[in-house]
Design a protein around this motif. Structure first.
Motif, PDB file in Angstrom:
ATOM      1  N   ASP A 177       0.819  -1.213   0.000  1.00 40.49           N
ATOM      2  CA  ASP A 177       0.000   0.000   0.000  1.00 40.49           C
ATOM      3  C   ASP A 177       0.853   1.264   0.000  1.00 40.49           C
ATOM      4  N   GLY A 178       2.173   1.086  -0.025  1.00 43.75           N
ATOM      5  CA  GLY A 178       3.055   2.248   0.000  1.00 43.75           C
ATOM      6  C   GLY A 178       3.289   2.803   1.382  1.00 43.75           C
ATOM      7  N   ARG A 179       2.892   2.060   2.430  1.00 39.09           N
ATOM      8  CA  ARG A 179       3.137   2.482   3.803  1.00 39.09           C
ATOM      9  C   ARG A 179       4.493   1.961   4.261  1.00 39.09           C
ATOM     10  N   TRP A 180       5.231   2.782   5.005  1.00 39.89           N
ATOM     11  CA  TRP A 180       6.508   2.362   5.556  1.00 39.89           C
ATOM     12  C   TRP A 180       6.260   1.500   6.783  1.00 39.89           C
ATOM     13  N   ILE A 181       6.799   0.289   6.784  1.00 40.47           N
ATOM     14  CA  ILE A 181       6.624  -0.639   7.897  1.00 40.47           C
ATOM     15  C   ILE A 181       7.987  -1.186   8.325  1.00 40.47           C
ATOM     16  N   GLY A 182       8.073  -1.632   9.566  1.00 45.56           N
ATOM     17  CA  GLY A 182       9.302  -2.225  10.068  1.00 45.56           C
ATOM     18  C   GLY A 182       9.257  -3.741   9.960  1.00 45.56           C
ATOM     19  N   VAL A 183      10.328  -4.345   9.456  1.00 40.26           N
ATOM     20  CA  VAL A 183      10.419  -5.804   9.326  1.00 40.26           C
ATOM     21  C   VAL A 183      11.772  -6.266   9.873  1.00 40.26           C
ATOM     22  N   LYS A 184      11.876  -7.575  10.088  1.00 42.26           N
ATOM     23  CA  LYS A 184      13.144  -8.156  10.545  1.00 42.26           C
ATOM     24  C   LYS A 184      13.646  -9.136   9.484  1.00 42.26           C
ATOM     25  N   PRO A 185      14.542  -8.703   8.604  1.00 37.43           N
ATOM     26  CA  PRO A 185      15.074  -9.620   7.587  1.00 37.43           C
ATOM     27  C   PRO A 185      16.103 -10.571   8.213  1.00 37.43           C
ATOM     28  N   TYR A 186      15.984 -11.863   7.916  1.00 34.94           N
ATOM     29  CA  TYR A 186      17.007 -12.816   8.359  1.00 34.94           C
ATOM     30  C   TYR A 186      17.059 -14.001   7.402  1.00 34.94           C
ATOM     31  N   PRO A 187      18.223 -14.668   7.311  1.00 34.31           N
ATOM     32  CA  PRO A 187      18.409 -15.740   6.335  1.00 34.31           C
ATOM     33  C   PRO A 187      17.647 -17.009   6.713  1.00 34.31           C
ATOM     34  N   MET A 188      17.064 -17.646   5.680  1.00 32.72           N
ATOM     35  CA  MET A 188      16.382 -18.925   5.842  1.00 32.72           C
ATOM     36  C   MET A 188      16.709 -19.831   4.671  1.00 32.72           C
ATOM     37  N   ALA A 189      16.510 -21.136   4.873  1.00 31.57           N
ATOM     38  CA  ALA A 189      16.695 -22.109   3.790  1.00 31.57           C
ATOM     39  C   ALA A 189      15.956 -23.379   4.130  1.00 31.57           C
ATOM     40  N   VAL A 190      15.592 -24.124   3.095  1.00 31.54           N
ATOM     41  CA  VAL A 190      15.077 -25.486   3.248  1.00 31.54           C
ATOM     42  C   VAL A 190      15.965 -26.390   2.398  1.00 31.54           C
ATOM     43  N   MET A 191      16.407 -27.484   2.992  1.00 36.41           N
ATOM     44  CA  MET A 191      17.345 -28.383   2.325  1.00 36.41           C
ATOM     45  C   MET A 191      16.632 -29.555   1.655  1.00 36.41           C
ATOM     46  N   ASN A 192      17.380 -30.235   0.775  1.00 45.42           N
ATOM     47  CA  ASN A 192      16.966 -31.516   0.170  1.00 45.42           C
ATOM     48  C   ASN A 192      15.670 -31.398  -0.643  1.00 45.42           C
ATOM     49  N   GLN A 193      15.669 -30.446  -1.560  1.00 45.55           N
ATOM     50  CA  GLN A 193      14.510 -30.224  -2.417  1.00 45.55           C
ATOM     51  C   GLN A 193      14.728 -30.804  -3.816  1.00 45.55           C
ATOM     52  N   THR A 194      13.623 -31.090  -4.523  1.00 43.78           N
ATOM     53  CA  THR A 194      13.709 -31.562  -5.904  1.00 43.78           C
ATOM     54  C   THR A 194      13.448 -30.436  -6.893  1.00 43.78           C
ATOM     55  N   ALA A 195      12.717 -29.394  -6.456  1.00 41.60           N
ATOM     56  CA  ALA A 195      12.383 -28.282  -7.341  1.00 41.60           C
ATOM     57  C   ALA A 195      13.206 -27.057  -6.974  1.00 41.60           C
ATOM     58  N   GLU A 196      13.159 -26.044  -7.831  1.00 49.69           N
ATOM     59  CA  GLU A 196      13.935 -24.827  -7.616  1.00 49.69           C
ATOM     60  C   GLU A 196      13.021 -23.615  -7.496  1.00 49.69           C
ATOM     61  N   LEU A 197      13.511 -22.613  -6.778  1.00 44.12           N
ATOM     62  CA  LEU A 197      12.868 -21.304  -6.716  1.00 44.12           C
ATOM     63  C   LEU A 197      13.880 -20.277  -7.198  1.00 44.12           C
ATOM     64  N   ALA A 198      13.543 -19.560  -8.249  1.00 49.09           N
ATOM     65  CA  ALA A 198      14.423 -18.527  -8.793  1.00 49.09           C
ATOM     66  C   ALA A 198      14.312 -17.268  -7.929  1.00 49.09           C
ATOM     67  N   PRO A 199      15.277 -16.349  -8.039  1.00 48.23           N
ATOM     68  CA  PRO A 199      15.165 -15.081  -7.312  1.00 48.23           C
ATOM     69  C   PRO A 199      13.839 -14.393  -7.600  1.00 48.23           C
ATOM     70  N   THR A 200      13.224 -13.842  -6.555  1.00 51.45           N
ATOM     71  CA  THR A 200      11.851 -13.347  -6.697  1.00 51.45           C
ATOM     72  C   THR A 200      11.700 -11.841  -6.629  1.00 51.45           C
ATOM     73  N   GLY A 201      12.654 -11.131  -6.039  1.00 50.76           N
ATOM     74  CA  GLY A 201      12.392  -9.751  -5.673  1.00 50.76           C
ATOM     75  C   GLY A 201      11.567  -9.726  -4.396  1.00 50.76           C
ATOM     76  N   LEU A 202      11.173  -8.534  -3.967  1.00 49.99           N
ATOM     77  CA  LEU A 202      10.397  -8.375  -2.735  1.00 49.99           C
ATOM     78  C   LEU A 202       8.959  -8.799  -2.987  1.00 49.99           C
ATOM     79  N   MET A 203       8.486  -9.784  -2.216  1.00 51.05           N
ATOM     80  CA  MET A 203       7.148 -10.333  -2.409  1.00 51.05           C
ATOM     81  C   MET A 203       6.358 -10.256  -1.111  1.00 51.05           C
ATOM     82  N   PHE A 204       5.166  -9.662  -1.162  1.00 47.85           N
ATOM     83  CA  PHE A 204       4.243  -9.749  -0.033  1.00 47.85           C
ATOM     84  C   PHE A 204       3.374 -10.984  -0.225  1.00 47.85           C
TER      85      PHE A 204
END
Length: 589
Positions: free
Chosen positions: A364-391
């Protein structure tokens, strides 16, 4: 006599129970079922509903356990003021005989003992006898059906995306098995399903209130403790608010690290439903206008001042949430859930602090506070390409339910980008961990909504276009490491993107057969593995303008220095939010 035997809960004074329940005409069988007309004990108790415990040990893998079998027959009253005050401890000898090391929780009788899920079927037979419409509303609501959480079906799906709480395990085994590059059994899936259902509430989780200290049959309107699991550990909102986001409402011993500064509104006695008012058992969250507008109920003048200021598009919590706790990393990899070794263990115990949230614009264009931190899931068969910022919007979809407990075979779920403030950035898929299996990496960006207090300084946003956050953490899951290890990192957000820098950690010592890849992949990947490029996270910056505005504010506050009355305090409050309005108010006086 029963009290001397530790079994005082076996005696009930009917008049006292009626006073506690406060529902005229309700009898025992209305809530507990059974057969009231049967004189034989076994026949009378057949089909009777009781609270049940969750046992964990070599022979019991997070499964339902009766209080009698565990030797936990004391009355359900809080034994202390901490977050585990209502979780029975049980008799050590009886638990050992059953192959149980610990009691991991207690559930009320409107849960399904097999899956731990809220059972609409049980609710209709009990609460629904008097509250049929309420049960119908709740059983079809977003919370009652967990519509949003159950929409997360595939790790590699761009929206709603991979997330901290993982995929939904119930009615999703075949789908998850096809996504998993290592063996994955139904027993492993079922253990994860029970673990997830621990957090999600039924009627009694909200309305049954033995935690209030007014009796073991006390019912009423939900209070803040109800929303936080009723002193039964970190279930319900205690988990996502204080243990995951780290900007919880309750904090105290629910927070990690413990006793972070508590919410100003919590200390003032404001309850959750004062702001998140239920309508037909639908609850508004911070993404909803209803909940956001709640600030004006008590702070109308300040809200009005902000709305006509340069900060009109800044969420209140953006300025008023500072230090946050909880997870600083989380990884889904081989681990233990309820004593079951599984490919989907959640390695979340990187508990620590972030000194300041990172500020971003929501959909909505409102400034909000978030906590960015690294995550991962291992042992997958499919891929996720870079997404950009997604709500985390959810496109309309049919989600399978569980008819065996009274849910529909399918239900519809949908959520728009403007209905949610939680975001993520898909970093991409890697195959350079030692297993050579695919790992999906992303940056979790949960909205910081509570733990409101004194604001962050103006300089944290206006003295540089670059945002800096500092994390410190300590990891101590004994099934993963022989001893705790700790570390820290910086989060930089600017016009070039988002970077995790100055990453340092002590050398972890894996326990048993655990591998670093399972719980600490950041120790094996390049330091830049979670860095994000091509997204502008810089803040508006104009040093000349900022310096002039600060000087103007300081002069106005100096003019008010001699005003110690309520009107002076009021003008100072307005000035911090809208200086021009405060000046005009002073001139009119």
């Amino acid at each position: 006599m029963l009290k001397s035997l530790g079994a005082e809960a076996m005696y009930l004074d009917p008049a006292q129970v009626d006073r506690e329940v406060n529902m005229p005409g309700v009898t025992c069988v209305d809530c507990h079922l059974g057969a009231a007309n049967e004189k034989d004990k076994e026949n009378a108790h057949r089909g009777m509903l009781r609270p049940f415990l969750v046992g964990v040990g070599p022979r019991v893998k997070g499964e339902a356990l009766s209080r009698q079998a565990a030797g936990a027959v004391k009355a359900l009253v809080p034994r202390s003021s901490d977050m585990e005050a209502l979780t029975p401890e049980g008799d050590p000898a009886k638990l050992a005989g059953l192959g149980i090391k610990a009691v991991a929780g207690i559930h009320w009788q409107d849960r399904d003992p097999k899956t731990f899920a809220f059972s609409p079927d049980i609710a209709r037979k009990t609460c629904g006898r008097c509250h049929a419409q309420e049960v119908q509303d709740y059983a079809s609501s977003e919370m009652g059906l967990l519509k949003h959480q159950r929409s997360f079906r595939k790790w590699s799906e761009q929206l709603p995306g991979p997330q901290n709480c993982g995929m939904w395990f119930g009615q999703n085994y075949d789908n998850l098995r096809s996504q998993t590059a290592v063996p994955y059994s139904e027993a492993q899936n079922d253990a994860s399903n029970r673990a997830c259902n621990m957090c999600h509430p039924g009627c009694n989780d909200c309305h049954y209130k033995p935690h209030a200290g007014t009796g073991s049959h006390s019912f009423g309107i939900p209070d803040t403790t109800s929303c936080y699991g009723g002193r039964r550990g970190t279930i319900c909102h205690a988990g996502p608010m204080d243990r995951r986001r780290g900007a919880g409402y309750f904090r105290g011993d629910y927070s990690f690290p413990p006793n972070l500064p508590q919410e100003a509104h919590f200390k003032a006695g404001i309850t959750c439903i004062d702001c998140h008012k239920p309508q037909h058992h639908q609850f508004g969250h911070l993404g909803s206008p209803q909940a956001r507008a709640a600030c004006a109920n008590c702070h109308a003048e300040i809200v009005k001042a902000v709305q006509s200021s340069a900060h009109a598009k800044v969420d209140c919590a953006t300025c008023h949430v500072t230090v946050v706790g909880a997870y600083q990393y989380t990884f889904w990899g081989p681990g233990v859930t309820f004593g079951v070794e599984t490919p989907y263990g959640k390695h979340k115990e990187y508990y620590g602090t972030r000194d300041l949230p990172t500020v971003i614009k929501n959909a909505d264009g409102r400034w909000i506070g978030v906590k960015p931190y690294p995550m991962a899931v291992m042992n997958q068969t499919a891929e996720l390409a870079p997404t950009g910022l997604m709500f985390r919007e959810i496109s309309k979809r049919r989600v399978p339910g569980n008819p065996s407990i009274g849910e529909p075979a399918f239900f519809e779920a949908v959520r728009g980008a403007r209905d949610v403030n939680d975001a993520y950035i898909g970093v991409g898929t890697r195959s350079d961990l030692p297993s050579r299996n695919k790992a999906i990496l992303w940056v979790q960006m949960d909205k910081m909504s509570h733990a409101l207090g004194k604001p962050r300084g103006c300089a944290t946003c206006h003295d540089s276009p670059t945002q800096v956050g500092r994390s410190e953490w300590n990891y101590f899951e004994k099934s993963d490491v022989k001893k705790p290890f700790k570390g820290s990192y910086k989060v930089l957000a600017d016009k070039d993107g988002l970077r995790f820098t100055e990453q340092v950690w002590e050398k972890p010592e894996p326990a048993g057969n655990r591998k670093l890849e399972d719980f600490a992949p950041f120790t094996l990947l390049p330091a830049s593995a979670w860095d994000v490029k091509g997204i502008n996270f810089s803040l508006p910056y104009d040093k000349k303008k900022t310096d002039a505005a600060r000087k103007e504010l300081d002069l106005f506050l100096a003019e008010l220095a001699g005003r110690k009355d309520a009107e002076g305090a009021r003008l100072r409050g307005i000035a911090y939010h809208n200086l021009e309005l405060a000046k005009s108010m002073l001139q009119k006086r």
